[in-house]
Write an enzyme that holds these catalytic residues in place. Structure first.
Site, PDB file in Angstrom:
ATOM      1  N   GLY A   1       5.000  -0.062   5.619  1.00  0.00           N
ATOM      2  CA  GLY A   1       4.008  -0.327   4.579  1.00  0.00           C
ATOM      3  C   GLY A   1       4.698  -0.730   3.291  1.00  0.00           C
ATOM      4  O   GLY A   1       5.798  -1.286   3.313  1.00  0.00           O
ATOM      5  N   GLU A   2       4.048  -0.459   2.158  1.00  0.00           N
ATOM      6  CA  GLU A   2       4.559  -0.794   0.822  1.00  0.00           C
ATOM      7  C   GLU A   2       4.536  -2.291   0.522  1.00  0.00           C
ATOM      8  O   GLU A   2       4.793  -2.700  -0.608  1.00  0.00           O
ATOM      9  CB  GLU A   2       6.012  -0.319   0.617  1.00  0.00           C
ATOM     10  CG  GLU A   2       6.284   1.134   0.806  1.00  0.00           C
ATOM     11  CD  GLU A   2       7.754   1.479   0.598  1.00  0.00           C
ATOM     12  OE1 GLU A   2       8.555   0.572   0.283  1.00  0.00           O
ATOM     13  OE2 GLU A   2       8.106   2.655   0.754  1.00  0.00           O
ATOM     14  N   GLY A   3       4.328  -3.129   1.553  1.00  0.00           N
ATOM     15  CA  GLY A   3       4.542  -4.564   1.405  1.00  0.00           C
ATOM     16  C   GLY A   3       5.913  -4.972   1.896  1.00  0.00           C
ATOM     17  O   GLY A   3       6.333  -6.122   1.709  1.00  0.00           O
TER      18      GLY A   3
ATOM     19  N   ASP B   1       0.836  -1.204   0.000  1.00  0.00           N
ATOM     20  CA  ASP B   1       0.000   0.000   0.000  1.00  0.00           C
ATOM     21  C   ASP B   1       0.867   1.248   0.000  1.00  0.00           C
ATOM     22  O   ASP B   1       1.978   1.249   0.522  1.00  0.00           O
ATOM     23  CB  ASP B   1      -0.885   0.024   1.246  1.00  0.00           C
ATOM     24  CG  ASP B   1      -0.067   0.196   2.521  1.00  0.00           C
ATOM     25  OD1 ASP B   1       0.101   1.346   2.990  1.00  0.00           O
ATOM     26  OD2 ASP B   1       0.454  -0.813   3.035  1.00  0.00           O
TER      27      ASP B   1
END
Length: 351
Positions: free
Chosen positions: A316-318, A174
């Site tokens: 975040g970001e994965g 995300d």
């Protein structure tokens, strides 16, 4: 596109493959259970993939990006333009998740669902713009039903691309300034937990900022309470475009029988919404890491699930999933490549 597809049945786990996996674990050259959670993960992957020797070597990472109108309420320490700037950084391959995807030889793409700044065509970026960020959910519903449907269609399409690429594992990431506010609101609705027990600093708010953020979310939930009669209505009123896409992606992955590795706070909120729609979806999910966001522990308790890692991450970001992918790979290689007692001519435990 209608949303009826989200209620299609999930794929069934292969119990025969699971039993074979358990049997193999009992024959490998080690005391039973001595590899701990690696054994459990390998057996679960056997059941998900319907094989005796599972693999997550061909993983697909998809970062969903979108802006949030609620940022206007001062709930984030960073300005909204950062979302678009980070999409550019992803395109250049210079973000944390990009490096982790390369380390794991995972395929990588970003799906842009709508930012406040116009973005040109970029490498590795799929333009599925719905709107230039959601409406401010403190004032009105975050999106219309048509916009929600469009965002969820983008999540479904991302998984369908992963299937075409013969991916063996799906990782959703995300990016969206103020998305911890949407994730907190959705989780409070889905779990009936208090906002205070879930809210956190996000990108770096101080105590006063966290208190203000909590108040904004509480007032928004009260404003929309009567209308939020289903998971879809909750997503429509206080969700984010990227969270809607993540929710849809998880549902689609489980429908097509693809293992899912859930990242952290934002993605877990999507997992919780997906589980409200299809309760058995957790059977298809691994949870990567314990986010440093205070509410994540409450989220995991609501799912009755454990995380693979706890490294104090909250990017975040994965990114947490990118690290945990290495652990899933270790689970596979030990399961697949260790010798059995018979093959190695090693004596088994005395009767």
């Amino acid at each position: 596109m209608t949303l009826e597809w989200i209620n299609q049945p999930l794929a069934a786990l292969d119990n025969n493959a699971k039993e074979h996996g358990i049997e193999r674990q009992g024959q490998l050259t080690k005391p039973p259970g001595s590899l701990g959670s690696l054994e459990t993960m390998a057996v679960r992957l056997c059941a998900m993939q319907g094989v005796d020797k599972p693999s997550v070597d061909n993983a697909q990472v998809v970062v969903f990006a979108a802006d949030h109108g609620v940022a206007a309420e001062g709930v984030s320490a960073f300005p909204q333009v950062v979302t678009g700037e980070m999409v550019k950084n992803f395109s250049r391959g210079r973000a944390a998740i990009c490096a982790l995807a390369r380390q794991n030889n995972a395929k990588f793409e970003v799906v842009n669902l709508g930012t406040i700044v116009d973005l040109s065509v970029m490498e590795n970026i799929v333009d599925n713009t719905v709107m230039p960020g959601t409406s401010n959910f403190a004032q009105q519903a975050a999106m219309t039903l048509a916009q929600l449907s469009q965002a969820m269609a983008a999540g479904k399409a991302a998984v369908d691309r992963a299937v075409a690429n013969k991916a063996t594992l799906f990782i959703g990431g995300d990016m969206g300034i103020a998305n911890t506010s949407a994730a907190t609101a959705l989780t409070a609705w889905a779990t009936s937990q208090s906002v205070a027990s879930l809210v956190g600093p996000g990108t770096g708010l101080d105590a006063q900022g966290v208190s203000h953020k909590s108040q904004v979310i509480e007032l928004a939930l009260a404003k929309h309470a009567a209308a939020m009669t289903s998971p879809l209505e909750a997503l429509r009123h206080v969700g984010g475009l990227e969270i809607a896409a993540l929710t849809a992606a998880y549902l689609r992955a489980a429908q097509v029988g693809m293992a899912i590795l859930v990242d952290g706070f934002i993605t877990t909120s999507a997992a919780i919404l997906a589980a409200k729609i299809q309760p058995q979806i957790a059977d298809w999910m691994f949870f990567a890491h314990a986010s440093a966001e205070p509410g994540h522990q409450t989220m995991m308790a609501s799912l009755g699930a454990d995380t693979i890692l706890d490294l104090g991450m909250r990017l975040g970001e994965g990114s947490g999933a990118g690290v945990a992918l290495s652990i899933l790979k270790s689970a596979c290689v030990t399961h697949n490549e260790m010798a059995t007692f018979a093959e190695a001519a090693v004596s088994e435990k005395s009767a």
